[in-house]
Design a protein around this motif. Structure first.
Motif, PDB file in Angstrom:
ATOM      1  N   GLU A  88       0.841  -1.213   0.000  1.00 26.15           N
ATOM      2  CA  GLU A  88       0.000   0.000   0.000  1.00 26.15           C
ATOM      3  C   GLU A  88       0.873   1.259   0.000  1.00 26.15           C
ATOM      4  N   CYS A  89       1.990   1.194   0.721  1.00 24.72           N
ATOM      5  CA  CYS A  89       2.901   2.339   0.766  1.00 24.72           C
ATOM      6  C   CYS A  89       3.580   2.565  -0.590  1.00 24.72           C
ATOM      7  N   VAL A  90       3.881   1.487  -1.291  1.00 25.38           N
ATOM      8  CA  VAL A  90       4.454   1.613  -2.647  1.00 25.38           C
ATOM      9  C   VAL A  90       3.498   2.412  -3.528  1.00 25.38           C
ATOM     10  N   ASP A  91       2.193   2.125  -3.384  1.00 27.12           N
ATOM     11  CA  ASP A  91       1.183   2.823  -4.189  1.00 27.12           C
ATOM     12  C   ASP A  91       0.989   4.273  -3.745  1.00 27.12           C
ATOM     13  N   GLU A  92       1.139   4.501  -2.450  1.00 23.07           N
ATOM     14  CA  GLU A  92       0.783   5.805  -1.877  1.00 23.07           C
ATOM     15  C   GLU A  92       1.885   6.856  -1.974  1.00 23.07           C
ATOM     16  N   TYR A  93       3.155   6.436  -1.829  1.00 25.55           N
ATOM     17  CA  TYR A  93       4.251   7.407  -1.732  1.00 25.55           C
ATOM     18  C   TYR A  93       5.092   7.466  -3.004  1.00 25.55           C
ATOM     19  N   GLY A  94       5.671   8.634  -3.240  1.00 24.65           N
ATOM     20  CA  GLY A  94       6.474   8.842  -4.447  1.00 24.65           C
ATOM     21  C   GLY A  94       7.868   8.257  -4.365  1.00 24.65           C
ATOM     22  N   TYR A  95       8.390   8.146  -3.145  1.00 23.50           N
ATOM     23  CA  TYR A  95       9.772   7.672  -2.976  1.00 23.50           C
ATOM     24  C   TYR A  95       9.848   6.566  -1.919  1.00 23.50           C
ATOM     25  N   LEU A  96      10.717   5.605  -2.182  1.00 18.50           N
ATOM     26  CA  LEU A  96      11.042   4.561  -1.214  1.00 18.50           C
ATOM     27  C   LEU A  96      12.557   4.584  -1.003  1.00 18.50           C
ATOM     28  N   TYR A  97      12.975   4.797   0.256  1.00 20.39           N
ATOM     29  CA  TYR A  97      14.410   4.854   0.582  1.00 20.39           C
ATOM     30  C   TYR A  97      14.811   3.615   1.363  1.00 20.39           C
ATOM     31  N   LEU A  98      15.964   3.066   1.006  1.00 16.81           N
ATOM     32  CA  LEU A  98      16.562   1.968   1.766  1.00 16.81           C
ATOM     33  C   LEU A  98      17.680   2.566   2.617  1.00 16.81           C
ATOM     34  N   TYR A 137       6.292  -6.286  -7.152  1.00 15.81           N
ATOM     35  CA  TYR A 137       4.975  -5.655  -7.012  1.00 15.81           C
ATOM     36  C   TYR A 137       4.831  -4.532  -8.036  1.00 15.81           C
ATOM     37  N   LYS A 138       5.936  -3.814  -8.269  1.00 12.74           N
ATOM     38  CA  LYS A 138       6.004  -2.819  -9.349  1.00 12.74           C
ATOM     39  C   LYS A 138       7.379  -2.922  -9.997  1.00 12.74           C
ATOM     40  N   ASP A 139       7.480  -2.511 -11.243  1.00 11.06           N
ATOM     41  CA  ASP A 139       8.749  -2.616 -11.968  1.00 11.06           C
ATOM     42  C   ASP A 139       9.894  -1.966 -11.190  1.00 11.06           C
ATOM     43  N   GLY A 140      11.006  -2.694 -11.090  1.00  8.51           N
ATOM     44  CA  GLY A 140      12.215  -2.136 -10.496  1.00  8.51           C
ATOM     45  C   GLY A 140      12.385  -2.362  -9.007  1.00  8.51           C
ATOM     46  N   LEU A 141      11.327  -2.815  -8.320  1.00 10.10           N
ATOM     47  CA  LEU A 141      11.393  -2.942  -6.862  1.00 10.10           C
ATOM     48  C   LEU A 141      12.369  -4.017  -6.381  1.00 10.10           C
ATOM     49  N   SER A 142      12.662  -4.997  -7.236  1.00 14.78           N
ATOM     50  CA  SER A 142      13.604  -6.051  -6.814  1.00 14.78           C
ATOM     51  C   SER A 142      14.999  -5.450  -6.564  1.00 14.78           C
ATOM     52  N   SER A 151      20.035   3.606  -1.006  1.00 15.57           N
ATOM     53  CA  SER A 151      19.474   3.830  -2.346  1.00 15.57           C
ATOM     54  C   SER A 151      18.023   4.292  -2.220  1.00 15.57           C
ATOM     55  N   TYR A 152      17.451   4.696  -3.356  1.00 10.00           N
ATOM     56  CA  TYR A 152      16.023   5.024  -3.334  1.00 10.00           C
ATOM     57  C   TYR A 152      15.361   4.579  -4.641  1.00 10.00           C
ATOM     58  N   TYR A 153      14.058   4.358  -4.531  1.00 11.48           N
ATOM     59  CA  TYR A 153      13.249   3.914  -5.667  1.00 11.48           C
ATOM     60  C   TYR A 153      12.263   5.020  -6.020  1.00 11.48           C
ATOM     61  N   HIS A 154      12.177   5.336  -7.309  1.00  8.88           N
ATOM     62  CA  HIS A 154      11.254   6.387  -7.758  1.00  8.88           C
ATOM     63  C   HIS A 154      10.910   6.132  -9.230  1.00  8.88           C
ATOM     64  N   ASN A 155       9.627   6.101  -9.519  1.00  9.71           N
ATOM     65  CA  ASN A 155       9.159   5.914 -10.906  1.00  9.71           C
ATOM     66  C   ASN A 155       9.819   4.726 -11.617  1.00  9.71           C
ATOM     67  N   GLY A 156       9.858   3.601 -10.908  1.00  9.91           N
ATOM     68  CA  GLY A 156      10.324   2.361 -11.562  1.00  9.91           C
ATOM     69  C   GLY A 156      11.837   2.203 -11.613  1.00  9.91           C
ATOM     70  N   GLU A 157      12.580   3.148 -11.030  1.00 10.76           N
ATOM     71  CA  GLU A 157      14.041   3.040 -11.088  1.00 10.76           C
ATOM     72  C   GLU A 157      14.658   3.158  -9.690  1.00 10.76           C
ATOM     73  N   VAL A 158      15.793   2.438  -9.532  1.00 11.81           N
ATOM     74  CA  VAL A 158      16.533   2.485  -8.269  1.00 11.81           C
ATOM     75  C   VAL A 158      17.802   3.300  -8.474  1.00 11.81           C
ATOM     76  N   HIS A 159      18.039   4.256  -7.587  1.00 11.51           N
ATOM     77  CA  HIS A 159      19.228   5.109  -7.656  1.00 11.51           C
ATOM     78  C   HIS A 159      20.054   4.921  -6.399  1.00 11.51           C
ATOM     79  N   SER A 160      21.364   4.798  -6.521  1.00  5.98           N
ATOM     80  CA  SER A 160      22.237   4.581  -5.374  1.00  5.98           C
ATOM     81  C   SER A 160      22.731   5.917  -4.821  1.00  5.98           C
ATOM     82  N   PHE A 161      22.939   5.966  -3.493  1.00  8.44           N
ATOM     83  CA  PHE A 161      23.504   7.164  -2.864  1.00  8.44           C
ATOM     84  C   PHE A 161      25.024   7.104  -2.812  1.00  8.44           C
ATOM     85  N   HIS A 162      25.590   5.928  -3.145  1.00  2.00           N
ATOM     86  CA  HIS A 162      27.049   5.782  -3.018  1.00  2.00           C
ATOM     87  C   HIS A 162      27.725   5.814  -4.377  1.00  2.00           C
TER      88      HIS A 162
END
Length: 223
Positions: free
Chosen positions: A34-44, A87-92, A212-223
């Motif tokens: 539900e959070c994947v659907d609700e929020y624009g960004y997911l941070y690890l 669940y959505k593209d790129g989340l793996s 890293s963070y996930y946004h619009n189907g893509e994962v971006h690294s902070f390192h």
């Protein structure tokens, strides 16, 4: 009580526990998705030695966001560990890094804002056993002080049990010789970490590292 009846009770309670555990997992999977659907960004993020007091403070600063910490395998399952199960593209790309002391932050705050916040959020903390001493901490011989105050006399047996050569002299905790709690650069034992805490020496820092963070189907690294 008959043995068969006893076994029935055990089996029922285990089944109820299993059911509770399964329901908890299903609820967590549902919440994460539900959070994947609700929020624009997911941070690890990663954190060594999570402290609830600091997590509370962070949660307070991210009131409209959601944090998940613990149960990595269930969270990974919710996101999907392979492209086929995502669940959505790129989340793996996030799920594959859900191991050891990491967590998830769902928010609408952009990466610049989140990065700036966590770079600032660094708190002094007590070192734990296995940590590295960042400075040498020693105590002079004579009356033992904790900060500006004398060490309470009822603490003397504990100090002695932790390796300090102390005695009680006229009700005053006293060191017979100078004592070094730790040397800079050494790996701390359980006793050393305990002593550092008793004497209010905070040689560690609590901080959260963004991976890293996930946004619009893509994962971006902070390192």
């Amino acid at each position: 009580m008959e043995m068969s009846h006893y076994h029935d009770i055990i089996n029922i309670s285990l089944t109820q526990t299993d059911k509770k555990g399964r329901e908890g997992k299903e609820k967590l999977i549902q919440d994460v998705q539900e959070c994947v659907d609700e929020y624009g960004y997911l941070y690890l993020f990663s954190v060594k030695d999570m402290r609830n007091t600091y997590l509370k403070e962070i949660r307070n600063d991210f009131k409209s966001s959601r944090f998940f910490y613990g149960k990595n395998r269930v969270m990974a399952k919710a996101l999907g560990t392979t492209p086929e199960e995502e669940y959505k593209d790129g989340l793996s790309g996030i799920a594959k890094d859900l191991n050891s002391e990491v967590g998830l932050l769902f928010t609408n705050k952009n990466p610049e804002e989140v990065k700036a916040y966590f770079e600032e959020f660094v708190k002094p903390d007590y070192a734990r056993s296995g940590g590295i001493a960042t400075e040498t901490v020693g105590l002079p011989e004579g009356p033992v002080k904790r900060g500006a105050d004398p060490m309470p006399h009822n603490m003397e047996p504990l100090l002695r049990s932790l390796g300090m050569p102390t005695v009680l002299k006229n009700g005053i905790v006293t060191l017979l010789v100078p004592y070094t709690i730790c040397m800079e650069g050494e790996t701390l034992s359980t006793n050393q970490a305990h002593l550092l805490k008793l004497f209010y020496h905070q040689l560690a820092e609590f901080k959260i590292d963004l991976i890293s963070y996930y946004h619009n189907g893509e994962v971006h690294s902070f390192h």
